[in-house]
Design a protein around this motif. Structure first.
Motif, PDB file in Angstrom:
ATOM      1  N   LEU A  65      -8.579  26.058  12.730  1.00 50.58           N
ATOM      2  CA  LEU A  65      -9.624  27.035  13.045  1.00 50.58           C
ATOM      3  C   LEU A  65     -10.963  26.663  12.395  1.00 50.58           C
ATOM      4  O   LEU A  65     -11.980  26.544  13.089  1.00 50.58           O
ATOM      5  CB  LEU A  65      -9.188  28.451  12.684  1.00 50.58           C
ATOM      6  CG  LEU A  65     -10.090  29.568  13.183  1.00 50.58           C
ATOM      7  CD1 LEU A  65     -10.259  29.509  14.700  1.00 50.58           C
ATOM      8  CD2 LEU A  65      -9.554  30.914  12.774  1.00 50.58           C
ATOM      9  N   PRO A  66     -10.995  26.421  11.072  1.00 50.31           N
ATOM     10  CA  PRO A  66     -12.279  25.993  10.492  1.00 50.31           C
ATOM     11  C   PRO A  66     -12.755  24.643  11.037  1.00 50.31           C
ATOM     12  O   PRO A  66     -13.949  24.433  11.241  1.00 50.31           O
ATOM     13  CB  PRO A  66     -12.006  25.900   8.990  1.00 50.31           C
ATOM     14  CG  PRO A  66     -10.681  26.493   8.757  1.00 50.31           C
ATOM     15  CD  PRO A  66      -9.972  26.619  10.057  1.00 50.31           C
ATOM     16  N   THR A 118     -19.498  28.634  21.203  1.00 51.54           N
ATOM     17  CA  THR A 118     -18.470  28.407  20.193  1.00 51.54           C
ATOM     18  C   THR A 118     -17.390  29.489  20.175  1.00 51.54           C
ATOM     19  O   THR A 118     -16.208  29.147  20.183  1.00 51.54           O
ATOM     20  CB  THR A 118     -19.113  28.233  18.799  1.00 51.54           C
ATOM     21  OG1 THR A 118     -19.965  27.088  18.841  1.00 51.54           O
ATOM     22  CG2 THR A 118     -18.069  28.041  17.720  1.00 51.54           C
ATOM     23  N   PRO A 119     -17.706  30.783  20.175  1.00 52.94           N
ATOM     24  CA  PRO A 119     -16.628  31.780  20.147  1.00 52.94           C
ATOM     25  C   PRO A 119     -15.682  31.685  21.353  1.00 52.94           C
ATOM     26  O   PRO A 119     -14.467  31.807  21.201  1.00 52.94           O
ATOM     27  CB  PRO A 119     -17.365  33.125  20.136  1.00 52.94           C
ATOM     28  CG  PRO A 119     -18.707  32.814  19.575  1.00 52.94           C
ATOM     29  CD  PRO A 119     -19.026  31.424  20.058  1.00 52.94           C
ATOM     30  N   LEU A 154     -13.512  28.588  20.940  1.00 49.77           N
ATOM     31  CA  LEU A 154     -12.478  28.838  19.925  1.00 49.77           C
ATOM     32  C   LEU A 154     -11.354  29.705  20.490  1.00 49.77           C
ATOM     33  O   LEU A 154     -10.179  29.438  20.219  1.00 49.77           O
ATOM     34  CB  LEU A 154     -13.089  29.515  18.700  1.00 49.77           C
ATOM     35  CG  LEU A 154     -13.918  28.631  17.798  1.00 49.77           C
ATOM     36  CD1 LEU A 154     -14.636  29.471  16.749  1.00 49.77           C
ATOM     37  CD2 LEU A 154     -13.053  27.576  17.142  1.00 49.77           C
ATOM     38  N   LYS A 184     -12.256  23.453  14.038  1.00 52.66           N
ATOM     39  CA  LYS A 184     -12.791  23.638  15.389  1.00 52.66           C
ATOM     40  C   LYS A 184     -14.110  24.409  15.372  1.00 52.66           C
ATOM     41  O   LYS A 184     -14.963  24.172  16.218  1.00 52.66           O
ATOM     42  CB  LYS A 184     -11.764  24.349  16.281  1.00 52.66           C
ATOM     43  CG  LYS A 184     -10.516  23.516  16.568  1.00 52.66           C
ATOM     44  CD  LYS A 184     -10.819  22.314  17.422  1.00 52.66           C
ATOM     45  CE  LYS A 184      -9.627  21.449  17.725  1.00 52.66           C
ATOM     46  NZ  LYS A 184      -8.744  21.935  18.757  1.00 52.66           N
ATOM     47  N   VAL A 185     -14.280  25.327  14.424  1.00 52.24           N
ATOM     48  CA  VAL A 185     -15.580  25.998  14.294  1.00 52.24           C
ATOM     49  C   VAL A 185     -16.649  24.937  14.033  1.00 52.24           C
ATOM     50  O   VAL A 185     -17.698  24.914  14.691  1.00 52.24           O
ATOM     51  CB  VAL A 185     -15.572  27.059  13.166  1.00 52.24           C
ATOM     52  CG1 VAL A 185     -16.981  27.511  12.828  1.00 52.24           C
ATOM     53  CG2 VAL A 185     -14.706  28.251  13.546  1.00 52.24           C
ATOM     54  N   ASN A 189      -3.467  26.896  12.286  1.00 55.52           N
ATOM     55  CA  ASN A 189      -4.832  27.424  12.387  1.00 55.52           C
ATOM     56  C   ASN A 189      -5.527  27.541  11.039  1.00 55.52           C
ATOM     57  O   ASN A 189      -6.749  27.672  10.988  1.00 55.52           O
ATOM     58  CB  ASN A 189      -4.835  28.758  13.129  1.00 55.52           C
ATOM     59  CG  ASN A 189      -4.693  28.534  14.610  1.00 55.52           C
ATOM     60  OD1 ASN A 189      -5.383  27.705  15.192  1.00 55.52           O
ATOM     61  ND2 ASN A 189      -3.772  29.239  15.224  1.00 55.52           N
ATOM     62  N   TYR A 193     -17.015  22.582  17.366  1.00 49.25           N
ATOM     63  CA  TYR A 193     -17.745  23.161  18.492  1.00 49.25           C
ATOM     64  C   TYR A 193     -19.189  23.486  18.124  1.00 49.25           C
ATOM     65  O   TYR A 193     -20.050  23.530  19.004  1.00 49.25           O
ATOM     66  CB  TYR A 193     -17.044  24.412  19.009  1.00 49.25           C
ATOM     67  CG  TYR A 193     -15.745  24.120  19.733  1.00 49.25           C
ATOM     68  CD1 TYR A 193     -15.682  23.205  20.779  1.00 49.25           C
ATOM     69  CD2 TYR A 193     -14.569  24.774  19.373  1.00 49.25           C
ATOM     70  CE1 TYR A 193     -14.499  22.944  21.439  1.00 49.25           C
ATOM     71  CE2 TYR A 193     -13.375  24.514  20.041  1.00 49.25           C
ATOM     72  CZ  TYR A 193     -13.352  23.601  21.074  1.00 49.25           C
ATOM     73  OH  TYR A 193     -12.172  23.344  21.731  1.00 49.25           O
ATOM     74  N   SER A 194     -19.468  23.701  16.853  1.00 52.36           N
ATOM     75  CA  SER A 194     -20.832  24.049  16.427  1.00 52.36           C
ATOM     76  C   SER A 194     -21.691  22.834  16.112  1.00 52.36           C
ATOM     77  O   SER A 194     -22.903  22.858  16.355  1.00 52.36           O
ATOM     78  CB  SER A 194     -20.790  24.933  15.176  1.00 52.36           C
ATOM     79  OG  SER A 194     -20.077  26.102  15.418  1.00 52.36           O
TER      80      SER A 194
END
Length: 190
Positions: free
Chosen positions: A152-153, A96-97, A100, A155-156, A148, A159-160
């Motif tokens: 950003l949240p 994930t990191p 991102l 995509k977190v 973002n 991907y998680s």
């Protein structure tokens, strides 16, 4: 000597054998036609978000031209670019990191540039104008970095928690809300 079992007889499928829930049909179509399915859902949700934005701003009558523009851009620009990007991310099986970071520094900026170029191109702006917008501080700060706050949240979580085959659907749903914001920004600028 061991006896082999006779193979089970094949029977024609019953109507009862058809998928009972729509997610099975959706999943099947998504596996067979990933780009087409993602393009259709992205275009439809993008147009719907644009029309909802108009209603929320108090429009007496709906203007379908901007909704069509957003649908076309989502279906024919954003979806193909996203599909290629997601397939690259998926092939590398990044954590994930790392996903991102790649999304933040490459995918997001590229998609925002493609979106703005397509939008202004459909509105008949010349390339010099489009390049001016893409070079502006307002574009990079307000649009790219500002997006973002939403992406950003999203995509977190994506991907998680979201299986890769549903990343397009996830992004289309998040884009529905983000599309309302973008449509509002674009209509305020005009």
């Amino acid at each position: 000597m061991k006896q082999r079992k006779a193979p089970a007889e094949a029977t024609a499928p019953d109507a009862d054998d058809e998928p009972k829930d729509r997610t099975s049909l959706y999943g099947s179509l998504l596996r067979r036609f990933p780009l087409a399915m993602n393009a259709v859902q992205a275009g439809a949700l993008s147009a719907a978000s644009q029309l909802l934005s108009q209603r929320l701003k108090g429009a007496a009558a709906l203007d379908f031209a901007p909704a069509l523009q957003f649908a076309l851009i989502s279906a024919f620009v954003v979806t193909p670019v996203s599909t290629v990007f997601f397939s690259i991310v998926g092939k590398f099986r990044l954590r994930t990191p790392a996903s991102l970071a790649l999304d933040f520094f490459v995918g997001g900026p590229f998609l925002n540039c493609a979106f703005i170029a397509a939008l202004h191109g459909l509105q008949g702006q010349d390339p010099a104008f489009i390049l001016g917008v893409l070079r502006s501080r307002a574009f990079w700060v307000d649009m790219v970095l500002g997006s973002n706050k939403v992406w950003l949240p999203a995509k977190v979580a994506m991907y998680s928690l979201v299986p890769p085959e549903y990343w397009g659907l996830w992004c289309s749903c998040v884009s529905f809300g983000w599309g309302i914001v973008l449509a509002t920004i674009v209509s305020d600028a005009n």
